[in-house]
Design a protein around this motif. Structure first.
Motif, PDB file in Angstrom:
ATOM      1  N   MET A   1      15.800  -5.632   2.873  1.00 20.67           N
ATOM      2  CA  MET A   1      14.844  -4.700   1.939  1.00 20.67           C
ATOM      3  C   MET A   1      14.128  -6.801   2.368  1.00 20.67           C
ATOM      4  O   MET A   1      14.357  -7.254   2.312  1.00 20.67           O
ATOM      5  N   ARG A   2      12.791  -5.498   2.256  1.00 19.93           N
ATOM      6  CA  ARG A   2      11.783  -6.889   1.773  1.00 19.93           C
ATOM      7  C   ARG A   2      11.419  -6.537   0.155  1.00 19.93           C
ATOM      8  O   ARG A   2      10.968  -6.001   0.072  1.00 19.93           O
ATOM      9  N   PHE A   3      11.047  -7.624  -0.148  1.00 20.30           N
ATOM     10  CA  PHE A   3      10.812  -7.901  -1.584  1.00 20.30           C
ATOM     11  C   PHE A   3       9.410  -8.247  -0.964  1.00 20.30           C
ATOM     12  O   PHE A   3       9.238  -8.984  -1.561  1.00 20.30           O
ATOM     13  N   HIS A   4       8.434  -7.218  -1.867  1.00 22.47           N
ATOM     14  CA  HIS A   4       6.227  -7.388  -1.613  1.00 22.47           C
ATOM     15  C   HIS A   4       5.661  -7.502  -3.242  1.00 22.47           C
ATOM     16  O   HIS A   4       4.943  -8.327  -2.837  1.00 22.47           O
ATOM     17  N   THR A   5       6.359  -6.951  -4.100  1.00 24.18           N
ATOM     18  CA  THR A   5       5.886  -6.648  -5.220  1.00 24.18           C
ATOM     19  C   THR A   5       6.612  -7.334  -6.626  1.00 24.18           C
ATOM     20  O   THR A   5       7.988  -7.445  -6.434  1.00 24.18           O
ATOM     21  N   ARG A   6       5.851  -8.220  -6.931  1.00 25.16           N
ATOM     22  CA  ARG A   6       6.328  -8.848  -7.626  1.00 25.16           C
ATOM     23  C   ARG A   6       6.315  -8.867  -9.712  1.00 25.16           C
ATOM     24  O   ARG A   6       5.011  -8.494  -9.423  1.00 25.16           O
ATOM     25  N   LYS A   7       7.076  -8.943 -10.638  1.00 26.36           N
ATOM     26  CA  LYS A   7       6.391  -8.446 -12.282  1.00 26.36           C
ATOM     27  C   LYS A   7       7.122  -9.131 -12.678  1.00 26.36           C
ATOM     28  O   LYS A   7       8.304  -9.159 -13.209  1.00 26.36           O
ATOM     29  N   TRP A   8       5.870  -9.783 -13.699  1.00 28.08           N
ATOM     30  CA  TRP A   8       6.223 -10.505 -15.337  1.00 28.08           C
ATOM     31  C   TRP A   8       6.231  -9.724 -16.200  1.00 28.08           C
ATOM     32  O   TRP A   8       5.371  -8.867 -16.631  1.00 28.08           O
ATOM     33  N   ILE A   9       7.797 -10.117 -16.482  1.00 28.71           N
ATOM     34  CA  ILE A   9       7.992  -9.170 -17.975  1.00 28.71           C
ATOM     35  C   ILE A   9       7.308  -9.636 -19.003  1.00 28.71           C
ATOM     36  O   ILE A   9       8.005 -10.910 -19.474  1.00 28.71           O
ATOM     37  N   LYS A  10       6.709  -9.187 -19.729  1.00 29.16           N
ATOM     38  CA  LYS A  10       5.951  -8.734 -20.887  1.00 29.16           C
ATOM     39  C   LYS A  10       6.073  -8.179 -22.043  1.00 29.16           C
ATOM     40  O   LYS A  10       6.829  -6.808 -22.048  1.00 29.16           O
ATOM     41  N   GLN A  40       3.155   3.029   5.714  1.00 26.10           N
ATOM     42  CA  GLN A  40       3.751   3.242   6.879  1.00 26.10           C
ATOM     43  C   GLN A  40       2.527   5.174   7.811  1.00 26.10           C
ATOM     44  O   GLN A  40       3.425   4.264   8.397  1.00 26.10           O
ATOM     45  N   LEU A  41       2.413   5.521   6.871  1.00 30.71           N
ATOM     46  CA  LEU A  41       2.544   7.551   7.256  1.00 30.71           C
ATOM     47  C   LEU A  41       0.689   6.960   7.242  1.00 30.71           C
ATOM     48  O   LEU A  41       0.891   8.172   7.709  1.00 30.71           O
ATOM     49  N   ASP A  64      10.904 -12.879 -17.648  1.00 28.97           N
ATOM     50  CA  ASP A  64      11.920 -12.833 -16.513  1.00 28.97           C
ATOM     51  C   ASP A  64      10.160 -12.079 -15.634  1.00 28.97           C
ATOM     52  O   ASP A  64       9.985 -11.631 -15.756  1.00 28.97           O
ATOM     53  N   VAL A  65      10.890 -12.790 -14.273  1.00 26.74           N
ATOM     54  CA  VAL A  65       9.278 -12.325 -13.289  1.00 26.74           C
ATOM     55  C   VAL A  65      11.090 -11.412 -12.844  1.00 26.74           C
ATOM     56  O   VAL A  65      11.827 -11.933 -11.446  1.00 26.74           O
ATOM     57  N   ILE A  66      10.625 -10.416 -11.763  1.00 29.58           N
ATOM     58  CA  ILE A  66      11.458  -9.668 -11.198  1.00 29.58           C
ATOM     59  C   ILE A  66      10.628  -9.072 -10.093  1.00 29.58           C
ATOM     60  O   ILE A  66       9.078  -9.109  -9.918  1.00 29.58           O
ATOM     61  N   GLU A  67      11.289  -8.729  -8.664  1.00 31.89           N
ATOM     62  CA  GLU A  67      11.012  -8.606  -6.887  1.00 31.89           C
ATOM     63  C   GLU A  67      11.472  -7.029  -7.151  1.00 31.89           C
ATOM     64  O   GLU A  67      12.806  -6.878  -7.045  1.00 31.89           O
ATOM     65  N   ILE A  68      10.501  -6.183  -6.053  1.00 31.26           N
ATOM     66  CA  ILE A  68      11.102  -4.970  -6.022  1.00 31.26           C
ATOM     67  C   ILE A  68      10.734  -5.248  -5.169  1.00 31.26           C
ATOM     68  O   ILE A  68      10.044  -4.977  -4.046  1.00 31.26           O
ATOM     69  N   GLY A  69      11.826  -4.271  -4.000  1.00 33.54           N
ATOM     70  CA  GLY A  69      11.959  -3.972  -2.251  1.00 33.54           C
ATOM     71  C   GLY A  69      12.483  -2.969  -2.489  1.00 33.54           C
ATOM     72  O   GLY A  69      12.926  -2.337  -2.812  1.00 33.54           O
ATOM     73  N   ILE A  70      11.795  -2.135  -1.457  1.00 33.29           N
ATOM     74  CA  ILE A  70      11.282  -1.326  -0.331  1.00 33.29           C
ATOM     75  C   ILE A  70      12.187  -1.569   0.472  1.00 33.29           C
ATOM     76  O   ILE A  70      11.428  -2.437   2.169  1.00 33.29           O
ATOM     77  N   LYS A  71      12.851  -0.064   1.143  1.00 36.42           N
ATOM     78  CA  LYS A  71      13.607   0.088   2.524  1.00 36.42           C
ATOM     79  C   LYS A  71      13.131   1.256   3.624  1.00 36.42           C
ATOM     80  O   LYS A  71      13.887   1.771   2.734  1.00 36.42           O
ATOM     81  N   ALA A  72      12.574   1.463   4.577  1.00 37.60           N
ATOM     82  CA  ALA A  72      13.060   3.145   5.220  1.00 37.60           C
ATOM     83  C   ALA A  72      14.130   2.839   5.352  1.00 37.60           C
ATOM     84  O   ALA A  72      14.899   1.868   6.521  1.00 37.60           O
ATOM     85  N   ILE A  73      14.727   4.106   5.559  1.00 37.19           N
ATOM     86  CA  ILE A  73      16.226   4.369   5.723  1.00 37.19           C
ATOM     87  C   ILE A  73      16.123   5.206   6.416  1.00 37.19           C
ATOM     88  O   ILE A  73      16.518   5.763   7.483  1.00 37.19           O
ATOM     89  N   LYS A  74      15.341   6.658   6.764  1.00 37.81           N
ATOM     90  CA  LYS A  74      14.851   7.729   7.697  1.00 37.81           C
ATOM     91  C   LYS A  74      12.935   7.998   6.944  1.00 37.81           C
ATOM     92  O   LYS A  74      13.041   9.124   6.509  1.00 37.81           O
ATOM     93  N   PHE A  75      13.242   8.398   8.879  1.00 40.51           N
ATOM     94  CA  PHE A  75      11.872   9.678   8.294  1.00 40.51           C
ATOM     95  C   PHE A  75      12.000  10.685   9.041  1.00 40.51           C
ATOM     96  O   PHE A  75      12.751  11.192   9.848  1.00 40.51           O
ATOM     97  N   GLY A  76      12.183  11.731   8.367  1.00 37.91           N
ATOM     98  CA  GLY A  76      11.696  13.037   8.681  1.00 37.91           C
ATOM     99  C   GLY A  76      10.309  13.516   9.226  1.00 37.91           C
ATOM    100  O   GLY A  76      10.015  12.971  10.186  1.00 37.91           O
ATOM    101  N   LYS A  77       9.986  15.472   9.110  1.00 37.94           N
ATOM    102  CA  LYS A  77       9.002  15.504   9.976  1.00 37.94           C
ATOM    103  C   LYS A  77       7.864  14.898   8.724  1.00 37.94           C
ATOM    104  O   LYS A  77       6.561  14.170   9.563  1.00 37.94           O
ATOM    105  N   ALA A  78       7.516  15.657   7.871  1.00 40.76           N
ATOM    106  CA  ALA A  78       7.384  15.157   7.187  1.00 40.76           C
ATOM    107  C   ALA A  78       7.104  14.050   5.811  1.00 40.76           C
ATOM    108  O   ALA A  78       5.861  14.479   4.444  1.00 40.76           O
ATOM    109  N   SER A  79       8.392  13.825   5.947  1.00 45.74           N
ATOM    110  CA  SER A  79       8.790  13.087   5.062  1.00 45.74           C
ATOM    111  C   SER A  79       9.252  11.573   4.706  1.00 45.74           C
ATOM    112  O   SER A  79       9.603  10.908   5.955  1.00 45.74           O
ATOM    113  N   LEU A  80       9.424  10.584   3.914  1.00 43.62           N
ATOM    114  CA  LEU A  80      10.074   9.521   4.974  1.00 43.62           C
ATOM    115  C   LEU A  80      10.920   8.517   3.699  1.00 43.62           C
ATOM    116  O   LEU A  80      10.831   8.855   2.380  1.00 43.62           O
TER     117      LEU A  80
END
Length: 127
Positions: A1-10, A40-41, A64-80
């Protein structure tokens, strides 16, 4: 999983218990899923169709600093379909997991539109 975004908790991100408000975190996850899907699309018209069970495993607090990770697991006809993990950047402790987030590619009329994608593509490979 790739962690693209970081957020600082305020302070404005906290609930009455002084920890990260779950609704704020879900807002960030939904936005990250949309951005990932748009790239992706290759279409700015993407909507959230479904979010599976949300498993809160730990909390985050102010500073705290958090990271949000997203991973593609399935490509449908019109969905991801994506999965998500949010973790504390410093401790690597998992804060939340979501097994399935279904994003739908839509056309100008707002109806599902086939995207023709079958695998993750990187922008550098498209150039």
């Amino acid at each position: 999983m790739r962690f693209h975004t970081r957020k600082w908790i305020k302070p404005e991100d906290l609930n009455a218990n002084g920890t990260l408000f779950g609704g704020r975190l879900l807002e960030w996850i939904d936005e990250e899923a949309a951005l990932y899907s748009i790239v992706q699309l290759e279409n700015q018209k993407v909507v959230t169709k479904y979010i599976s069970e949300i498993d809160f495993k730990a909390s985050a607090k102010q500073g705290d600093v958090i990271e949000i990770g997203i991973k593609a697991i399935k490509f449908g006809k019109a969905s991801l379909t994506l999965s998500c993990e949010v973790r504390n950047m410093m401790t690597r402790e998992t804060i939340i997991t979501i097994s399935n987030i279904v994003m739908v590619n839509v056309g100008q009329d707002g109806k599902p539109l086939a995207h023709g994608k079958t695998k993750v593509e990187y922008v550098k490979d498209r150039l």
